[in-house]
Design a protein around this motif. Structure first.
Motif, mmCIF file in Angstrom:
data_model
loop_
_atom_site.group_PDB
_atom_site.id
_atom_site.type_symbol
_atom_site.label_atom_id
_atom_site.label_comp_id
_atom_site.label_asym_id
_atom_site.label_seq_id
_atom_site.Cartn_x
_atom_site.Cartn_y
_atom_site.Cartn_z
ATOM 1 N N THR A 9 1.408 10.201 2.109
ATOM 2 C CA THR A 9 2.295 9.054 2.362
ATOM 3 C C THR A 9 2.805 8.502 1.035
ATOM 4 N N ALA A 69 4.065 4.588 -0.859
ATOM 5 C CA ALA A 69 3.998 3.129 -0.760
ATOM 6 C C ALA A 69 5.215 2.532 -1.442
ATOM 7 N N PRO A 110 -3.235 -3.873 -3.493
ATOM 8 C CA PRO A 110 -2.867 -2.751 -2.625
ATOM 9 C C PRO A 110 -4.090 -2.109 -1.966
ATOM 10 N N LEU A 111 -3.833 -1.436 -0.850
ATOM 11 C CA LEU A 111 -4.845 -0.586 -0.223
ATOM 12 C C LEU A 111 -4.778 0.803 -0.850
ATOM 13 N N GLU A 148 -2.885 6.471 1.402
ATOM 14 C CA GLU A 148 -3.268 7.556 2.297
ATOM 15 C C GLU A 148 -2.601 8.852 1.848
ATOM 16 N N SER A 189 0.130 -8.706 -5.339
ATOM 17 C CA SER A 189 -0.704 -8.421 -4.169
ATOM 18 C C SER A 189 -1.713 -7.315 -4.504
ATOM 19 N N SER A 204 3.505 4.058 4.015
ATOM 20 C CA SER A 204 2.267 3.554 4.606
ATOM 21 C C SER A 204 2.002 2.093 4.284
ATOM 22 N N GLN A 205 2.624 1.543 3.236
ATOM 23 C CA GLN A 205 2.402 0.127 2.890
ATOM 24 C C GLN A 205 3.488 -0.344 1.936
ATOM 25 N N ARG A 206 3.582 -1.653 1.820
ATOM 26 C CA ARG A 206 4.543 -2.291 0.912
ATOM 27 C C ARG A 206 3.729 -3.105 -0.093
ATOM 28 N N ILE A 207 4.023 -2.940 -1.420
ATOM 29 C CA ILE A 207 3.204 -3.573 -2.460
ATOM 30 C C ILE A 207 4.103 -4.400 -3.391
ATOM 31 N N PRO A 264 -1.653 1.610 -6.112
ATOM 32 C CA PRO A 264 -2.753 1.825 -5.174
ATOM 33 C C PRO A 264 -3.644 2.984 -5.633
#
Length: 395
Positions: A87, A89, A80-81, A84, A78, A71-74, A98
């Motif tokens: 999912t 990351a 993170p969100l 979810e 950075s 769902s995302q790349r961290i 996250p």
């Protein structure tokens, strides 16, 4: 007087640490902390990944074979969100975890394809995660007052965001070299003369301790000259060191001069080498009279003067590390004094220098520490003996 008793009395006489100053971390190494800094942040400031891999919720990974969409790349650095549910990351070492994720699957145990990642479960909560405050908690004492700061300490303070610390100011130490026979290196060596090596040894040792050196210079073997030199030293320094002139010979005037200006608390230790070591005060200024023989001067400085000067600078005193090692030498006859022998420890065995003369400085240059042989102790080949590395005594 036995060594341990003498050291206890000497340290008990150390005056209180001087005033303080605030310095930046770059200038703080080897200085003594005058405060106990507390951390303004937690270290690390948030849960983060200890490995490259995939941040997941462990509850989503309990099946024997689990595949989750990414769902995302961290990357590190950075924000993170929140993760979810259901999912994973992609996450890298040092990156903040996250919200919602509680484990990291290392990339070696995962297979990524078409935006999904597969790995074998189950995954345990907390795996490969460094929790917030694991190193230092918010508000925790980072380093204690009285600590003589080492490079790792400087980095530890920097990791909390602290950029400066309050430390004790350096003390001033006067050096007096006694003896008509002494000449300075670089001069011609006349009949009956020797070069003054002690001043250079003491100057460098004092510099490593963070002390300011006051060189009073060479003093003739004369009572009036010795008395005058001690008076000048007492006016300029926080502590006085002299070399030579503390024995019982007709040309040894230091003892009489000190007693005329102050008092001697200790004189003559049950130690070899260094028996004529003297300690007292000149007009309330602490005074050490070190032997003139170079090896004796070096050894007595490390055992008595060094801890005293560190305590004067506010440092918490810790006894030097003593290792129990196998003797590569024999001592069939026992002495009556505590002996500190120049020695070299290699490959699990310690060997002593063949010449332990108190006038030989080459043996100290060859050695990497001191072997301690106690009164009435004999040593057979292979016996365990105490060894103090020079790294504990000369730093």
């Amino acid at each position: 007087m036995p060594v341990a008793e003498a050291l206890t009395q000497i340290l008990a006489s150390a005056p209180a640490a001087p005033e303080t100053e605030t310095v930046y971390l770059e200038q703080a190494v080897a200085r003594v902390l005058a405060e106990s800094p507390t951390s303004p942040v937690a270290v690390p400031p948030a849960d983060n990944s200890s490995m490259d891999g995939y941040a997941v919720r462990s509850q989503d990974c309990q099946n024997p074979a689990t595949t989750l969409p990414i769902s995302q790349r961290i990357p590190a650095g950075s924000a993170p969100l929140p993760l979810e549910p259901g999912t994973a990351a992609r996450i890298f070492t040092g990156a903040e975890m996250p919200a919602g994720a509680d484990a990291v699957v290392i990339q070696e145990n995962a297979t990524e394809a078409d935006g999904h990642v597969a790995f074998s479960g189950p995954i345990n909560a907390g795996s490969n995660v460094r929790p917030k405050g694991q190193d230092i908690a918010l508000g925790a004492e980072v380093i204690y007052k009285g600590r003589r700061l080492q490079p790792a300490d400087i980095g530890l303070l920097a990791s909390t965001g602290i950029d400066s610390v309050r430390v004790y100011r350096p003390i001033k130490v006067a050096i007096i070299s006694t003896g008509d026979e002494l000449v300075e290196p670089g001069s011609s060596l006349g009949a009956g003369k020797i070069y003054n090596s002690n001043r250079f040894v003491l100057t460098t040792l004092l510099a490593k301790l963070g002390c300011e050196v006051v060189n009073i210079g060479r003093v003739q073997d004369d009572l009036a000259a010795t008395t005058d030199a001690l008076e000048r030293a007492a006016e300029q320094a926080d502590c006085i060191l002299s070399t030579g002139g503390v024995s019982v010979g007709e040309e040894d005037y230091v003892k009489a001069a000190v007693e005329a200006l102050g008092a001697l608390q200790l004189w003559r230790m049950r130690i070899k080498p260094g028996k004529p070591l003297a300690f007292g005060h000149v007009k309330q200024i602490p005074f050490f009279g070190l032997p003139g023989n170079p090896a004796s001067s070096l050894i007595t400085f490390t055992l008595f003067v060094r801890p005293f000067l560190l305590k004067m600078q506010g440092a918490h005193i810790e006894p030097p590390l003593r290792l129990s090692v196998a003797a590569g030498f024999e001592r069939s006859s026992a002495g009556s004094r505590e002996e500190y022998m120049r020695a070299r420890y290699e490959n699990g065995v310690v060997h002593i220098h063949q010449n332990q003369s108190s006038g030989m400085l080459s043996s100290a240059s060859w050695a990497n520490g001191l072997v301690v042989v106690y009164p009435h102790q004999t040593v057979a080949l292979g016996d365990l003996v105490e060894f103090i590395p020079f790294s504990e005594l000369l730093n």
